[in-house]
Design a protein around this motif. Structure first.
Motif, PDB file in Angstrom:
ATOM      1  N   ASP A  26       3.213   6.893   4.369  1.00 25.04           N
ATOM      2  CA  ASP A  26       3.338   5.648   5.120  1.00 25.04           C
ATOM      3  C   ASP A  26       2.043   5.230   5.822  1.00 25.04           C
ATOM      4  O   ASP A  26       1.600   4.092   5.687  1.00 25.04           O
ATOM      5  N   TRP A  27       1.432   6.123   6.587  1.00 23.75           N
ATOM      6  CA  TRP A  27       0.235   5.724   7.333  1.00 23.75           C
ATOM      7  C   TRP A  27      -0.952   5.460   6.410  1.00 23.75           C
ATOM      8  O   TRP A  27      -1.833   4.649   6.740  1.00 23.75           O
ATOM      9  N   GLU A  28      -0.976   6.113   5.241  1.00 21.98           N
ATOM     10  CA  GLU A  28      -2.037   5.815   4.282  1.00 21.98           C
ATOM     11  C   GLU A  28      -1.864   4.403   3.721  1.00 21.98           C
ATOM     12  O   GLU A  28      -2.839   3.676   3.524  1.00 21.98           O
ATOM     13  N   LYS A  29      -0.621   4.016   3.468  1.00 17.63           N
ATOM     14  CA  LYS A  29      -0.371   2.636   3.037  1.00 17.63           C
ATOM     15  C   LYS A  29      -0.848   1.650   4.099  1.00 17.63           C
ATOM     16  O   LYS A  29      -1.391   0.589   3.780  1.00 17.63           O
ATOM     17  N   ALA A  30      -0.631   2.010   5.368  1.00 17.52           N
ATOM     18  CA  ALA A  30      -1.052   1.125   6.457  1.00 17.52           C
ATOM     19  C   ALA A  30      -2.570   0.919   6.449  1.00 17.52           C
ATOM     20  O   ALA A  30      -3.044  -0.200   6.684  1.00 17.52           O
ATOM     21  N   CYS A  31      -3.317   1.982   6.183  1.00 15.83           N
ATOM     22  CA  CYS A  31      -4.778   1.846   6.103  1.00 15.83           C
ATOM     23  C   CYS A  31      -5.156   0.869   4.998  1.00 15.83           C
ATOM     24  O   CYS A  31      -6.034   0.012   5.181  1.00 15.83           O
TER      25      CYS A  31
END
Length: 343
Positions: A26-31
């Motif tokens: 999830d947080w990688e997608k946010a980046c």
């Protein structure tokens, strides 16, 4: 002929949007979402990714499957706690969700953001109101500052919800007490409330980057007359004044910033470049040394992008001491975020 930054940005974006987002964290997608939005690359695909993250929002409000999938690592990060299921990480996607609300005015995006906000409000917190990093454990990780604070602050302004803005400031107050080193201004990574201890106390470049990127991205959205503004500016100056002096002659920072035996690492270097440029734009940082440092960092990071658009020399998930170096989704996104400040 040497490729321009714009050419490299397009190469990175074109490469990355073809990756399987269903396998992304999830947080990688946010980046990636933030990087694509900042550069304006691949707009149709960017909205598809954001809309899918909303379509896979869990019943309790967390975006993109809610960190409920088991995290399988290819290496042994001994400092992680049990089976990792994050509390704040999915909220990082809220940056992009609110950007689309800002652009379109569609209540669909604000409603999705509201559900994620309500999840963060209902979760069990530390005694001082800190949002814990993991389900079932009251621990703070510096990552959480970027995952939740800009989202909370921006939501508070867009939804006329000052409690959300105050909550963003509270996270900085709590993490400053437990994770910011009073001597250097640098941030450690993970603190446990019980027992009062550090799970991971090294000063690693991406960890510090989460704090500084969170600061510049939150300052942008907090009203100038909010009492938390001065606190965030003070923390940013403290951390950056030390970080700028730790930059290697190559232009990189080491994976552990004060350990010259650790690899020179791309993601933390990109985050420092992003922070310095954004801090200067906001008027919080003023010395020309930050401009020069950011330019050196961006220039050396251009050189790690191969012909396929892979950003190399990135510490793989979850990062930290002795993390293997490779190509990652977050590295791709952070390259775009940093490059947007130089276009």
């Amino acid at each position: 002929m040497t490729a321009t930054l714009s050419d490299i940005v397009s190469r990175v974006a074109e490469n990355t949007v073809d990756w399987d987002m269903e396998m992304g964290i999830d947080w990688e997608k946010a980046c990636l979402i933030d990087g694509l939005l900042a550069t304006g690359e691949q707009p149709e695909r960017t909205q598809e990714i954001v809309d899918r993250c909303i379509a896979t929002q869990t019943s309790d409000g967390q975006f993109s499957y809610g960190s409920l999938d088991p995290l399988h690592l290819d290496w042994a990060a001994e400092w992680t706690i049990g089976e990792y299921q994050s509390v704040p990480d999915p909220a990082a996607i809220g940056h992009g969700v609110l950007e689309y609300y800002d652009r379109t005015g569609e209540e669909y995006y604000l409603d999705a953001a509201r559900k994620q906000i309500e999840y963060l409000r209902d979760v069990e917190r530390s005694n001082e109101g800190g949002i814990p990093q993991q389900r079932g454990e009251i621990s703070l990780a510096v990552d959480g500052l970027w995952m939740v604070c800009p989202f909370l602050a921006r939501y508070g302004v867009l939804a006329d919800d000052p409690v959300a803005v105050d909550d963003a400031i509270q996270q900085f107050e709590v993490q400053r007490k437990h994770l910011q080193d009073p001597h250097t201004g640098l941030f450690r990574h993970t603190w446990m409330e019980q027992p009062n201890s550090y799970v991971q106390s090294c000063f690693w470049s991406r960890g510090i980057g989460w704090a500084t990127c969170a600061l510049v991205d939150t300052i942008e959205h907090v009203p100038d007359d909010h009492e938390g503004h001065a606190l965030m500016e003070e923390i940013l100056r403290e951390t950056c004044s030390t970080m700028v002096g730790l930059q290697d002659d190559t232009g990189f920072w080491h994976n552990i910033v004060d350990d010259p035996e650790e690899p020179l690492e791309t993601s933390g270097t990109l985050m420092a470049a992003y922070t310095f440029k954004r801090g200067l734009e906001l008027g919080v940082l003023e010395d020309e040394k930050y401009e020069k440092s950011a330019e050196r960092a961006m220039e050396v990071c251009k050189g790690v992008v191969d012909d396929d658009g892979d950003v190399r020399r990135v510490a793989v998930v979850p990062g930290g001491p002795e993390a293997p170096i490779g190509v990652t989704l977050h590295g791709q996104g952070l390259f775009l975020m940093a490059a947007s400040c130089f276009q």
